[in-house]
Motif scaffolding. Structure first.
Motif, short mmCIF file in Angstrom:
data_model
loop_
_atom_site.label_atom_id
_atom_site.label_comp_id
_atom_site.label_asym_id
_atom_site.label_seq_id
_atom_site.Cartn_x
_atom_site.Cartn_y
_atom_site.Cartn_z
N HIS A 25 -9.75 -8.11 -4.43
CA HIS A 25 -8.80 -8.66 -5.42
C HIS A 25 -9.55 -9.54 -6.42
O HIS A 25 -9.34 -9.42 -7.63
CB HIS A 25 -7.70 -9.48 -4.76
N MET A 60 0.01 -13.54 -11.45
CA MET A 60 -0.11 -12.96 -10.12
C MET A 60 -1.42 -13.37 -9.44
O MET A 60 -1.41 -13.75 -8.27
CB MET A 60 -0.02 -11.43 -10.21
N GLN A 101 4.46 -11.84 -4.11
CA GLN A 101 3.58 -10.78 -4.59
C GLN A 101 4.35 -9.47 -4.77
O GLN A 101 4.12 -8.73 -5.73
CB GLN A 101 2.39 -10.58 -3.64
N GLU A 102 5.26 -9.18 -3.85
CA GLU A 102 6.11 -7.99 -3.99
C GLU A 102 6.94 -8.09 -5.28
O GLU A 102 7.06 -7.11 -6.02
CB GLU A 102 7.05 -7.83 -2.79
N LEU A 105 4.71 -7.41 -8.21
CA LEU A 105 4.44 -5.97 -8.35
C LEU A 105 5.65 -5.26 -8.96
O LEU A 105 5.48 -4.34 -9.78
CB LEU A 105 4.09 -5.35 -7.00
N ASN A 106 6.85 -5.68 -8.60
CA ASN A 106 8.05 -5.09 -9.19
C ASN A 106 8.14 -5.40 -10.69
O ASN A 106 8.55 -4.55 -11.48
CB ASN A 106 9.31 -5.58 -8.47
N LEU A 132 -4.18 -0.39 -11.69
CA LEU A 132 -2.94 -0.96 -11.19
C LEU A 132 -2.44 -0.20 -9.97
O LEU A 132 -1.93 -0.80 -9.02
CB LEU A 132 -1.87 -0.97 -12.28
N VAL A 136 -1.79 -1.90 -6.30
CA VAL A 136 -0.55 -1.78 -5.53
C VAL A 136 -0.87 -1.31 -4.11
O VAL A 136 -0.38 -1.88 -3.13
CB VAL A 136 0.45 -0.82 -6.22
N ASP A 140 -0.37 -3.64 -0.80
CA ASP A 140 0.53 -3.16 0.26
C ASP A 140 -0.19 -3.15 1.60
O ASP A 140 0.35 -3.62 2.61
CB ASP A 140 1.06 -1.76 -0.06
#
Length: 158
Positions: A25, A60, A101-102, A105-106, A132, A136, A140
């Motif tokens: 990351h 983020m 974080q979810e 991502l949304n 990207l 993701v 995940d």
């Protein structure tokens, strides 16, 4: 590692999380931010441009960096020292960070119109969306490994 994680020694699991995910990351986010900035600038008047993506990625990584630092400076050392119960106290906050974080991502999926590239997208735009997609997948896997393997091994299911 994911097939055998339930039997993996904690030190090995922690090191895997740190090297496979945290370092990845940190290495990849700056390039994604630079590509997002480039695409937003080059295609500023195009309605398909992912307007606001640079800012979303910067926010983020700031939140993710704080999360990873807490794990590396507090949680992981407590686990290595044999203080799993103390480390487990941080888990509700870490799970909340994963929820954040979810949500991030949304937001990124919305900004990118579901990661759909226009037919005329330039190479930078294509590299951005490829990166990207990898982000993701990595996030995940990272969150799953912590939520479903590491945290339960500390006795926390909250």
């Amino acid at each position: 590692m994911q097939n055998s994680t339930s039997n993996t020694p904690m030190d090995v699991l922690i090191e895997h999380i740190r090297t496979r995910y945290h370092e990845t990351h940190r290495r990849e986010f700056p390039d994604l931010i630079a590509l997002a900035r480039k695409v937003e600038t080059a295609h500023a008047t195009d309605p398909n441009t992912p307007h606001g993506l640079t800012h979303a990625l910067e926010s983020m990584i700031a939140e993710l960096e704080a999360h990873m630092r807490e794990e590396e400076e507090i949680v992981f050392p407590e686990i290595r020292a044999g203080h799993g119960a103390r480390a487990a106290r941080a888990i509700p906050g870490l799970r909340a960070a994963h929820d954040g974080q979810e949500a991030a991502l949304n937001r990124i999926a919305a900004i990118t119109h579901g990661f759909r590239l226009p037919d005329y997208a330039c190479q930078s735009w294509r590299r951005l969306y490829y990166g990207l997609g990898k982000l993701v997948e990595d996030l995940d896997e990272h969150m799953h490994l912590e939520n479903e393997v590491l945290f339960p091994r500390l006795g926390s299911r909250t």
